[in-house]
Every structure is written in structure tokens, then in C-alpha cells.
Design a protein around this motif. Sequence first.
Motif, PDB file in Angstrom:
ATOM      1  N   GLU A   1       9.431 -12.137   5.352  1.00 11.85           N
ATOM      2  CA  GLU A   1       8.217 -11.350   5.193  1.00 11.85           C
ATOM      3  C   GLU A   1       8.019 -10.393   6.367  1.00 11.85           C
ATOM      4  O   GLU A   1       7.663  -9.220   6.169  1.00 11.85           O
TER       5      GLU A   1
ATOM      6  N   ARG B   1       7.874  -6.420   5.567  1.00 17.21           N
ATOM      7  CA  ARG B   1       6.642  -5.670   5.810  1.00 17.21           C
ATOM      8  C   ARG B   1       6.846  -4.591   6.872  1.00 17.21           C
ATOM      9  O   ARG B   1       6.325  -3.479   6.761  1.00 17.21           O
TER      10      ARG B   1
ATOM     11  N   TYR C   1      10.867 -14.332  -2.491  1.00 17.54           N
ATOM     12  CA  TYR C   1      10.005 -13.381  -1.793  1.00 17.54           C
ATOM     13  C   TYR C   1      10.572 -11.964  -1.878  1.00 17.54           C
ATOM     14  O   TYR C   1       9.844 -10.999  -2.133  1.00 17.54           O
TER      15      TYR C   1
ATOM     16  N   ASN D   1       8.741  -8.728  -4.064  1.00 16.64           N
ATOM     17  CA  ASN D   1       8.274  -7.560  -3.328  1.00 16.64           C
ATOM     18  C   ASN D   1       9.089  -6.308  -3.625  1.00 16.64           C
ATOM     19  O   ASN D   1       8.922  -5.290  -2.952  1.00 16.64           O
ATOM     20  N   SER D   2       9.967  -6.385  -4.621  1.00 13.27           N
ATOM     21  CA  SER D   2      10.744  -5.202  -5.009  1.00 13.27           C
ATOM     22  C   SER D   2      10.810  -5.109  -6.529  1.00 13.27           C
ATOM     23  O   SER D   2      11.839  -5.426  -7.145  1.00 13.27           O
TER      24      SER D   2
ATOM     25  N   ALA E   1       0.879  -3.729  -7.502  1.00 18.13           N
ATOM     26  CA  ALA E   1       1.120  -3.952  -6.074  1.00 18.13           C
ATOM     27  C   ALA E   1       0.535  -2.830  -5.238  1.00 18.13           C
ATOM     28  O   ALA E   1      -0.004  -3.063  -4.143  1.00 18.13           O
TER      29      ALA E   1
ATOM     30  N   LEU F   1       2.075  -3.444  -1.450  1.00 22.81           N
ATOM     31  CA  LEU F   1       3.216  -2.539  -1.402  1.00 22.81           C
ATOM     32  C   LEU F   1       2.672  -1.140  -1.164  1.00 22.81           C
ATOM     33  O   LEU F   1       1.607  -0.781  -1.694  1.00 22.81           O
TER      34      LEU F   1
END
Length: 396
Positions: free
Chosen positions: A194, A198, A236, A240-241, A306, A312
Motif C-alpha cells: 500500500e 499510494r 491489494y 487498486n488497478s 474509486a 484513486l
Amino acid sequence: MKDSVPDPSRFESQNGIELTILMPCLNEAETLAICIDKARQFLDRASIVGEVLVADNGSTDGSIEIAESQGARVVHVPTRGYGAAILHGIDNALGDFVIVGDSDDSYDFSRLDPFVAELRAGHDLVMGNRFLGGIEPGAMPFLHRYLGNPVLSFLGRLFFSSGIRDFHCGLRGFRRTAIQELGLKATGMEFASEMVVRASLKRLRVTEVPTTLSPDGRSRPPHLRTWRDGWRHLRYLLLNSPKWLFIYPGAAILAFGSLLTGVLVQGPVHILPNVTIDTHSLIVGCMAMLVGSSCMSFGLIARSFAMERGFLPVNPRVARIRAAVSLERMLLFSGVLILIGSVGLGYAVWTWAAANFGPLTYNSMVRMLTVSCTLVALGLQFAFTAFLWALIDIEA
């Protein structure tokens, strides 16, 4: 050419502490004193005003007493988990910079000079790279060294355009306020991913320095669980993609299905002297079109969601697509697909009625029904997607 190292006094915070060396701890009595001693040696040798901070995650083996007797400051973490310990430690750190490392003596806290140099040069996050610095025999399990870390680090670079080649190194330094502004939330081992994800999404200044990994000095097994924690890292990265989870696979499947359907809609195709593809392959192509379009719809909705939630960053390309594709335009497109499909279905029923509802030529009827039903299904799917996408835009 590396930047020169400015006067350390420039970086001292209001309380006079430049660096916090943070050690998450859960029953590390065998190695904690060694780690703290090495960290204090480094601070003295490098003439850095700093502190050693132990974020204790509920130790019951005397680790807290050892830390205090070695001159470290101890904070008690109310929530279990690797990420929870580091997050609590960051919030309680006094230094402008923080270098965090495992307290199992697998990292050498007496050799932190490259991390400090890069932080002083202006980098927000400085990752250790064990593959560049060296991994001693027995320090990393075979699966972690040759499968888990390389694959997950590759996916991290691919998904998030990050240059980091060792996503999961436990020794890393960062500017405290820059990391706090990322709003990190993971409490488990996936916290390691993460932080890098980030930082990459926020376009922070990130770099790597070589570091060595030694066998940890504990007699008990490590807290890490290979398959469970590996899955949590992969999960994760994927969540996040959306473009790599949904859009790119969906586009590939849709393209394959469209090509196959377009080739076979007119009739069978001979691809080899003894090989012919026909209606069964047409059905596969139509199913691929449905699956591929569904994946792409999920991806666009997930990316929009997101962006709305703020976890995002705003993607200008997605924003332009969203502005161009209104609810009414999508419904119009859906209506056209449904109309064309319905005409095909109507023609199939009329043909059947003309045969007094008796037997029909198998291939021609299956071809017509398959393509027509697929167009109707795609139209309905796009219509529901349009409403769901519009629902996300409703302000609370």
C-alpha cells in the motif's frame, strides 16, 4: 551524480529531532536489544539527532521492558497487525524522517547512511532493495525469493508505473508528513504494498538503495505466512488497478469474441484441410463478447467509483469518457442493439412459423438465434450499466 548532503540542522523539526528509527514489535525479545543498539550506534556515528521508537503490538515476552532498558521510546499499538503497528508508530514519531525496519535483526540498523542521504536529497520514500544489496543464505525462503517477491514487484511496476523492484523490503525510509498525507489504512502485511502504491499514484519522489538481508535471529517461526500474505498483497494490487483487473482483460476477450463472431456469422470457415469451425465456435465467440463487455463495464464503473471516493486519483481519460458517454447516449446505443437483436429473433420466429413450427436447418437457425440473443443481451447489459454509472454520480 548524487546530490551533495546539506547541513543536517536544516532538517531538524520543531522538537529538534531529524530522524525516527521505527521498529514494529511483537514478541521480539531475542533480537530487539541488538536492533536498538545498532540503531543508537548509527545515530551517534552519523551525528544525527534522532530517536528509536518501538511500536509494540501486544508483546508478552518482555520486549517492552527490553526496549525501555535500551533507551528506546515505546508506544502501545491497540490494533494487531504489521501495518497497524507501523501506522501507529508513524503517528507518534517525532522525527521529520522515519526509517522503519523489522526488529528481528534481519536488517542492519547500523548502516542506514544511504537512506538518510536520499531523504536529505529530497526523496519522499526511499526503499531498500535486497536483490541489489545481497540476500544471505537462508535469509529468504526459496518461494519468496524466486516467485513471490519478483512476481508481485513486477505486477506493482506494471500496474502503477513504479520503478521499485523490491516492493516488500521491510527496511524503508520516508518523510513522515508525506506518508501521513497518503491516508494509508492497511493493517496487515499488505501495508508494504500500500505504501509504495499510494506513493506512486501520488507521484511522490521515490527511489531505491541497496540493502542486505540476513537470516533473522529468532528461534521461533516468523509472523509472515507465505500463501495468505502473498494473496493479500496480490489482492491489494488488483483492487487498486481496475484497468488491469477488468478493462485490459475485458478488451482482449471482447476483441477475440468479436473477431470470431464476425468471421463465423456468414457461415462455417475452413482453417485447415480437415478442420472447420462453425456454430459451436460462433457460440464461444458470442459468449466471449458478453464476458468481455461485462469486464469492461465493471472496469469503468470501478474506476469511476474509486475516483469519486478519492482512493484513486482522477484519470483525465476516464473523466473525458464519462463526460462524453451520458446516460441518454448509452440508452440510445442499447436500444439500437436490442432493436437489431429483436429483428433477428422475429425473423427466426417467422421462419419457424413458415415451416409450420416444424424442424428447421440446424446451422442457419442456431447462427441467427445466437447472434440475435447476444445483441439483445449486450443491449440490456449496457442499459443497466448506464443506470449504475449514473447512480454513482448522484451526490449524497
